[in-house]
Write a protein that holds these residues in place. Structure first.
Motif, short mmCIF file in Angstrom:
data_model
loop_
_atom_site.label_atom_id
_atom_site.label_comp_id
_atom_site.label_asym_id
_atom_site.label_seq_id
_atom_site.Cartn_x
_atom_site.Cartn_y
_atom_site.Cartn_z
N PRO A 84 0.83 -1.21 0.00
CA PRO A 84 0.00 0.00 0.00
C PRO A 84 0.86 1.25 0.00
CG PRO A 84 -0.81 -1.58 1.60
CD PRO A 84 0.49 -2.11 1.10
N SER A 85 0.40 2.31 -0.68
CA SER A 85 1.25 3.51 -0.83
C SER A 85 0.44 4.76 -0.52
CB SER A 85 1.83 3.58 -2.24
OG SER A 85 0.79 3.50 -3.21
N ASN A 86 0.30 5.03 0.76
CA ASN A 86 -0.39 6.26 1.17
C ASN A 86 0.54 7.18 1.96
OD1 ASN A 86 -0.23 4.67 3.45
ND2 ASN A 86 -2.35 5.00 4.11
N ALA A 87 1.85 7.00 1.78
CA ALA A 87 2.83 7.83 2.48
C ALA A 87 2.83 9.24 1.91
CB ALA A 87 4.22 7.22 2.36
N GLU A 88 3.28 10.16 2.70
CA GLU A 88 3.53 11.54 2.28
C GLU A 88 4.92 11.92 2.77
OE1 GLU A 88 0.45 13.85 4.05
OE2 GLU A 88 -1.17 12.82 2.98
N PRO A 89 5.85 12.26 1.84
CA PRO A 89 5.73 12.36 0.40
C PRO A 89 5.41 11.00 -0.26
CG PRO A 89 7.74 13.41 1.19
CD PRO A 89 7.19 12.62 2.32
N THR A 128 11.95 12.37 5.78
CA THR A 128 12.80 12.44 6.97
C THR A 128 12.02 11.88 8.15
OG1 THR A 128 12.00 14.63 7.60
CG2 THR A 128 13.88 14.52 6.06
N LYS A 129 12.68 11.78 9.27
CA LYS A 129 11.99 11.34 10.48
C LYS A 129 10.84 12.29 10.79
CE LYS A 129 13.59 12.11 14.63
NZ LYS A 129 14.36 12.07 15.91
N GLN A 130 11.04 13.57 10.59
CA GLN A 130 10.01 14.55 10.92
C GLN A 130 8.81 14.44 9.99
OE1 GLN A 130 10.02 16.34 13.66
NE2 GLN A 130 7.94 17.04 13.15
N THR A 131 9.04 14.29 8.68
CA THR A 131 7.90 14.14 7.77
C THR A 131 7.12 12.88 8.08
OG1 THR A 131 9.21 13.00 6.06
CG2 THR A 131 9.10 15.40 5.94
N PHE A 132 7.84 11.82 8.46
CA PHE A 132 7.15 10.59 8.83
C PHE A 132 6.30 10.77 10.08
CE2 PHE A 132 7.59 7.21 12.04
CZ PHE A 132 6.57 6.39 11.58
N LEU A 133 6.86 11.37 11.13
CA LEU A 133 6.12 11.53 12.38
C LEU A 133 4.87 12.39 12.18
CD1 LEU A 133 9.08 12.00 14.91
CD2 LEU A 133 7.55 10.02 14.74
N GLU A 134 4.97 13.40 11.33
CA GLU A 134 3.79 14.22 11.04
C GLU A 134 2.72 13.39 10.33
OE1 GLU A 134 5.49 17.39 8.83
OE2 GLU A 134 6.35 18.40 10.59
N TRP A 135 3.16 12.56 9.37
CA TRP A 135 2.22 11.66 8.67
C TRP A 135 1.60 10.67 9.64
CZ3 TRP A 135 2.31 6.37 8.40
CH2 TRP A 135 1.41 5.78 7.52
N LEU A 136 2.41 10.09 10.52
CA LEU A 136 1.91 9.09 11.47
C LEU A 136 0.86 9.69 12.39
CD1 LEU A 136 2.06 6.26 12.69
CD2 LEU A 136 3.92 7.07 14.16
N LYS A 137 1.08 10.91 12.86
CA LYS A 137 0.10 11.55 13.74
C LYS A 137 -1.24 11.70 13.02
CE LYS A 137 -0.65 15.67 16.59
NZ LYS A 137 -0.05 16.96 17.06
#
Length: 413
Positions: free
Chosen positions: A89-94, A136-145
Motif C-alpha cells: 500500500p502507498s499512502n505515504a507523504e511524500p 525524513t523522520k520529521q515528515t514521517f512523524l507528522e504523517w503518522l500523527k
C-alpha cells in the motif's frame, strides 16, 4: 539465503503440518518485519532473486506485508527493497522516494485496514540515517500523527490498532538493543499512548519477547483492558549467528522471552478479544517432536478502545524483584540451557545466571559443561565456529536459512 540455497516448497515445505507453511490457507496475512534475504543486493541481486522465489510458497497465496529493516539501509539494498516491494500500500507523504535506482513509490511507511485492525508499517531506520532529503523522520512523524488520528476516528468500525517496525521501543536481550530502543522510544512512546495503539510489533533482535502493558518502564501484570500498549519483539525466525544470548536479566515488564527460533501468531477474534502465540520451530538442540510447539500463549481483552489515559497507565512492576520463583521460571525459554545440561526453563538468564551456575557446581563441572557445548557446536555448526559471540557489523543482523525462512515473521489471523 544465497543464490545457491533453495527453500521452495519441495525443499522446505515437505512437512506442512508445522511451521510457517502450516499457516498457509489459515492465516489472513504474513507480516515480515524487516531484513530480507541477507541481503537483497548480494551477489548482484541474485540473493534477492532467490529469496523472492523462496517466499512464493507463502506470498503467492496470501498477503505478504513488509517493513524496512537495517539490512535494507545501504544504497543498493534500499533500492532493491523499494522496487521489489513497491506493490505494498502507498499512502505515504511524500508519495515518492529517491533511491539509487531513481524516483519510486514511497513504501517506507504506509497503513491499511484489514478486518477489525488498522495496521501501520513504520520505518525505524529513519532514526539511524536513511533519507532522500524529502522523506525524513520529521515528515514521517507528522504523517503518522495524521494517520493515527484518522484511525481513532474510525474505531467504531476498526477498533484495534497495530503498529509494526523493525527496531525495538522496548527490549531486554542485551546492551546493543538499549540505545536503539531509547532513540525510537523518545519520539514514539507518547504518540502510541495518545492514540491508544494496542500493539507495537518489531524484530531486529534475534529473539522473541512480549511485554505486559507498558509505559515509561512501568508495567501491570494484566491483559484485561490494558491501559498502555503491549510491545512484542518477533525477530526469531533465524540468522547466521544462530541464537542470540540474553545477557541482561529479565525485567519486570517482560511477560515472556525466548531465543529459540520461531514465529508469532495473532488471532483477532472480535472487537474485544485477541489471542496470541509464539511457536517454536527450532531444529538445533530441541527434539523434532517439539517443532511447532507453542511456547507462549496469551489473550488480550480490550473493551474500551481509544487514547490511553495517563492517569490510569501502569505505575508499578508486573513482576517485582524477588517475586514468585515459579512465576519467573514460566517467563523464559533459553536455547542455550539444554546445551549446558540444564532444564530449558530457568528463573534467571544471561551472564548472572551463568556465573551463578559456575559458583554452584564448581569449576571442574563447569568446564565439563562448556566442553559438551563446544562439542555440540563442532558437530552441528562446524569446526570453524567458536563459542565467542560475534560483534554485530554496522548493518546489524546477519541471517541465513535456519528454521524455514530468513527474517522476522509474524502471522495474523
Amino acid at each position: 539465503t544465497s543464490d545457491t540455497e533453495v527453500c521452495d516448497a519441495s525443499v522446505c515445505a515437505r512437512n506442512t503440518s508445522a511451521g510457517l507453511v502450516s499457516e498457509v490457507g489459515k492465516a489472513d496475512m504474513f507480516l515480515h518485519l524487516g531484513d530480507f534475504g541477507y541481503d537483497l543486493d548480494t551477489n548482484n541481486g541474485k540473493t534477492g532473486d532467490q529469496f523472492m522465489q523462496n517466499i512464493e510458497q507463502l506470498a503467492a497465496k496470501m498477503p505478504y506485508m513488509v517493513n524496512h529493516g537495517n539490512h535494507e539501509n545501504g544504497a543498493q539494498s534500499l533500492a532493491h527493497y523499494m522496487e521489489r516491494f513497491r506493490s505494498q500500500p502507498s499512502n505515504a507523504e511524500p508519495a515518492t522516494f529517491a533511491t539509487a535506482n531513481g524516483e519510486t513509490t514511497n513504501v517506507l511507511y504506509f497503513s491499511w485496514d484489514y478486518g477489525l485492525v488498522h495496521y501501520v508499517t513504520i520505518p525505524t531506520e529513519l532514526w539511524f540515517g536513511i533519507s532522500d532529503g524529502k522523506t525524513t523522520k520529521q515528515t514521517f512523524l507528522e504523517w503518522l500523527k495524521r494517520d493515527l488520528q484518522a484511525a481513532n476516528n474510525n474505531r467504531e468500525n476498526v477498533p484495534w490498532i497495530i503498529v509494526q517496525g523493525h527496531r525495538s521501543i522496548y527490549c531486554s536481550c542485551d546492551g546493543d538493543c538499549d540505545g536503539d530502543a531509547e532513540a525510537v522510544r523518545a519520539d514514539m512512546e507518547e504518540m502510541l499512548m495518545d492514540h491508544g495503539v494496542d500493539f507495537f510489533i518489531n524484530a531486529h533482535e534475534h529473539n522473541y519477547e512480549r511485554s505486559f502493558p507498558l509505559y515509561k518502564g512501568k508495567s501491570k501484570a494484566s491483559l484485561v483492558n490494558p491501559t498502555a500498549p503491549i510491545y512484542i519483539v518477533s525477530g526469531s525466525a533465524g540468522n547466521r549467528e544462530m541464537h542470540e544470548p540474553f545477557t541482561q536479566d529479565q525485567p519486570s515488564w517482560s511477560a515472556f522471552r525466548s531465543n529459540t527460533f520461531g514465529y508469532t501468531i495473532l488471532w483477532v477474534h472480535n472487537a474485544t478479544h485477541v489471542h496470541g502465540q509464539q511457536v517454536s520451530t527450532d531444529p538445533t538442540s530441541f527434539p523434532m517432536s517439539q517443532y511447532g510447539e507453542v511456547i507462549d500463549d496469551f489473550w488480550v481483552v480490550q473493551k474500551v478502545h481509544g487514547p490511553f489515559d495517563r492517569a490510569l497507565a501502569p505505575q508499578g512492576e508486573a513482576f517485582p524483584p524477588g517475586g514468585d520463583a515459579a512465576g519467573l521460571q514460566a517467563r523464559s525459554l533459553d536455547h542455550w540451557l539444554p546445551l549446558l545440561g540444564f532444564d530449558h526453563r530457568g528463573a534467571m538468564a544471561g551472564e548472572e545466571y551463568l556465573r551463578w551456575l559456575q559458583t554452584k557446581d564448581g569449576r571442574d563441572a563447569w568446564q565439563e559443561r562448556l566442553g559438551n557445548l563446544q562439542q555440540w557446536v563442532h558437530e552441528h555448526l562446524g569446526p570453524e565456529m567458536t563459542l565467542r559471540r560475534k560483534k554485530k557489523d554496522n548493518a546489524g543482523d546477519v541471517s541465513t536459512k535456519s528454521s524455514e525462512l530468513d527474517g522476522n515473521m509474524f502471522t495474523v489471523y
